[in-house]
Design a protein around this motif. Structure first.
Motif, mmCIF file in Angstrom:
data_model
loop_
_atom_site.group_PDB
_atom_site.id
_atom_site.type_symbol
_atom_site.label_atom_id
_atom_site.label_comp_id
_atom_site.label_asym_id
_atom_site.label_seq_id
_atom_site.Cartn_x
_atom_site.Cartn_y
_atom_site.Cartn_z
ATOM 1 N N ARG A 24 0.815 -1.213 0.000
ATOM 2 C CA ARG A 24 0.000 0.000 0.000
ATOM 3 C C ARG A 24 0.848 1.263 0.000
ATOM 4 N NH1 ARG A 24 -2.938 -4.046 2.095
ATOM 5 N NH2 ARG A 24 -5.210 -4.016 1.665
ATOM 6 N N PHE A 25 2.046 1.192 0.553
ATOM 7 C CA PHE A 25 2.922 2.361 0.592
ATOM 8 C C PHE A 25 3.834 2.458 -0.635
ATOM 9 C CE2 PHE A 25 2.978 2.501 5.563
ATOM 10 C CZ PHE A 25 1.704 3.023 5.544
ATOM 11 N N ALA A 26 3.748 1.498 -1.534
ATOM 12 C CA ALA A 26 4.675 1.448 -2.673
ATOM 13 C C ALA A 26 4.700 2.721 -3.515
ATOM 14 C CB ALA A 26 4.353 0.232 -3.548
ATOM 15 N N GLY A 51 12.978 -0.146 7.781
ATOM 16 C CA GLY A 51 11.989 -1.192 7.987
ATOM 17 C C GLY A 51 12.388 -2.466 7.268
ATOM 18 N N THR A 52 11.481 -3.024 6.484
ATOM 19 C CA THR A 52 11.794 -4.233 5.724
ATOM 20 C C THR A 52 12.505 -3.916 4.410
ATOM 21 O OG1 THR A 52 9.640 -4.262 4.619
ATOM 22 C CG2 THR A 52 9.793 -5.406 6.749
ATOM 23 N N PHE A 53 12.851 -2.673 4.205
ATOM 24 C CA PHE A 53 13.634 -2.167 3.061
ATOM 25 C C PHE A 53 12.862 -2.225 1.734
ATOM 26 C CE2 PHE A 53 18.520 -1.768 2.288
ATOM 27 C CZ PHE A 53 18.319 -0.529 1.694
ATOM 28 N N PRO A 54 11.628 -1.735 1.694
ATOM 29 C CA PRO A 54 10.893 -1.717 0.428
ATOM 30 C C PRO A 54 11.500 -0.781 -0.610
ATOM 31 C CG PRO A 54 9.700 -0.503 2.111
ATOM 32 C CD PRO A 54 10.823 -1.210 2.819
ATOM 33 N N GLU A 55 12.361 0.134 -0.178
ATOM 34 C CA GLU A 55 13.024 1.042 -1.118
ATOM 35 C C GLU A 55 14.050 0.333 -1.995
ATOM 36 O OE1 GLU A 55 11.948 3.206 2.680
ATOM 37 O OE2 GLU A 55 13.075 1.387 2.170
ATOM 38 N N LEU A 56 14.484 -0.851 -1.560
ATOM 39 C CA LEU A 56 15.650 -1.491 -2.164
ATOM 40 C C LEU A 56 15.493 -1.730 -3.664
ATOM 41 C CD1 LEU A 56 18.419 -2.765 -1.979
ATOM 42 C CD2 LEU A 56 17.338 -4.885 -1.180
ATOM 43 N N LEU A 68 24.189 0.736 -1.202
ATOM 44 C CA LEU A 68 22.969 1.076 -0.475
ATOM 45 C C LEU A 68 23.074 0.576 0.950
ATOM 46 C CD1 LEU A 68 20.457 -0.115 -3.232
ATOM 47 C CD2 LEU A 68 21.374 2.199 -2.927
ATOM 48 N N VAL A 69 22.689 1.430 1.903
ATOM 49 C CA VAL A 69 22.790 1.078 3.321
ATOM 50 C C VAL A 69 21.458 1.357 4.005
ATOM 51 C CG1 VAL A 69 24.027 1.426 5.486
ATOM 52 C CG2 VAL A 69 25.235 1.712 3.302
ATOM 53 N N VAL A 112 11.193 6.838 3.960
ATOM 54 C CA VAL A 112 9.747 6.879 3.735
ATOM 55 C C VAL A 112 9.011 6.378 4.979
ATOM 56 C CG1 VAL A 112 7.853 6.156 2.233
ATOM 57 C CG2 VAL A 112 10.145 6.475 1.276
ATOM 58 N N PHE A 113 8.284 7.251 5.605
ATOM 59 C CA PHE A 113 7.418 6.953 6.746
ATOM 60 C C PHE A 113 8.173 6.473 7.984
ATOM 61 C CE2 PHE A 113 4.086 6.068 3.290
ATOM 62 C CZ PHE A 113 3.792 7.409 3.208
ATOM 63 N N GLY A 114 9.412 6.916 8.123
ATOM 64 C CA GLY A 114 10.156 6.612 9.338
ATOM 65 C C GLY A 114 10.368 7.827 10.221
ATOM 66 N N LEU A 115 10.429 9.008 9.600
ATOM 67 C CA LEU A 115 10.792 10.216 10.334
ATOM 68 C C LEU A 115 9.878 10.472 11.517
ATOM 69 C CD1 LEU A 115 12.695 12.719 10.378
ATOM 70 C CD2 LEU A 115 10.937 13.904 9.041
ATOM 71 N N GLN A 116 8.556 10.333 11.324
ATOM 72 C CA GLN A 116 7.608 10.665 12.395
ATOM 73 C C GLN A 116 7.649 9.661 13.539
ATOM 74 O OE1 GLN A 116 6.540 9.550 9.381
ATOM 75 N NE2 GLN A 116 5.457 7.669 9.915
ATOM 76 N N GLN A 117 8.359 8.539 13.352
ATOM 77 C CA GLN A 117 8.482 7.537 14.410
ATOM 78 C C GLN A 117 9.628 7.836 15.371
ATOM 79 O OE1 GLN A 117 6.462 4.932 14.856
ATOM 80 N NE2 GLN A 117 5.251 5.120 12.983
#
Length: 257
Positions: A24-26, A51-56, A68-69, A112-117
């Protein structure tokens, strides 16, 4: 809530997050990655709060041959990210605090969607901007205080606010000033459609595999059951379509004179 408790909650949420939220966040992930130019300076691309690294996969296609890190505090998330990266010598996954990066170490930073955490998002963004090498680019997408009108995020937030005081969101006003040494290129809403089978499925995902998992663990089953009942009372029947809006910040580090 301590960092240890937060990490443990995300450990337990990792598999469900991958199954429910990653697809859903893709669109947001793709937009954040593709905001990076291909003419970056030398060096790795860091993905804090991976997270689970969906950016990879998007990064590999958009910036082939680039180191990539990924960095994440949760061991469960990092383990899933390593499985996604298995067999690729250009990819590393680090389990640790993603809020602080080494200065002048990165060609780019994308999150993506980590900053607010994070405990202090503006401080983290300052560190991420400071990690850029001259000409490097930062692309960060996060959920702001207000994401939509009438969608599941809003309805759940309204129900929650009646039981738990809202946290301090003043850090959002400090994000742009935190971009020291970088030039802001983009600061805009980023919106895509999202679909949930029904309100109950969304609530279960959000409290077991999403950002409310730490609160659910801390407050217990009775609290969550009462929250679910009120949320379902206010929610529509059947499939729920909405279009939440994130905030997308892109900044480039100035070239040395």
């Amino acid at each position: 809530m301590t960092a240890e408790h937060l990490a443990r909650a995300w450990d337990e949420a990792a598999d469900g997050y991958e199954a429910y939220y990653v697809p859903r966040f893709a669109p947001w992930v793709s937009a954040a990655v593709r905001a990076l130019p291909t003419d970056l300076p030398g060096g790795p691309v860091f993905v804090p709060c991976c997270g689970t690294f969906p950016e990879l996969d998007v990064l590999r296609a958009h910036l082939p041959g680039r180191e990539l890190v990924g960095i994440d505090l949760s061991a469960g998330m990092a383990a899933r990210a390593r499985r996604r990266a298995a067999g690729n010598p250009l990819v590393r996954v680090v389990e640790g605090d993603a809020s602080e990066l080494e200065p002048a170490s990165a060609a780019a930073v994308v999150s993506v969607f980590g900053l607010q955490q994070l405990p202090e998002p503006d401080t983290a963004l300052r560190s991420w901007a400071g990690a850029l090498r001259p000409g490097g680019v930062l692309s960060v997408v996060y959920w702001p205080h207000s994401t939509e009108l009438g969608g599941p995020f809003t309805v759940l937030s309204d129900v929650l606010r009646e039981r738990v005081p809202a946290g301090d969101r003043s850090w959002e006003e400090r994000l742009v000033p935190a971009l020291e040494g970088a030039v802001l290129e983009r600061d805009e809403p980023l919106s895509f459609p999202m679909v949930h089978p029904d309100a109950d499925t969304f609530f279960t995902a959000h409290t077991r595999s999403g950002p409310m998992r730490p609160l659910a663990d801390a407050r217990g089953e009775d609290f969550i059951a009462a929250l679910r009942a009120e949320f379902r009372r206010r929610a529509p029947e059947g499939e729920w379509r909405h279009r939440p809006s994130a905030r997308h910040i892109v900044a480039r580090a100035a070239d040395r004179a």
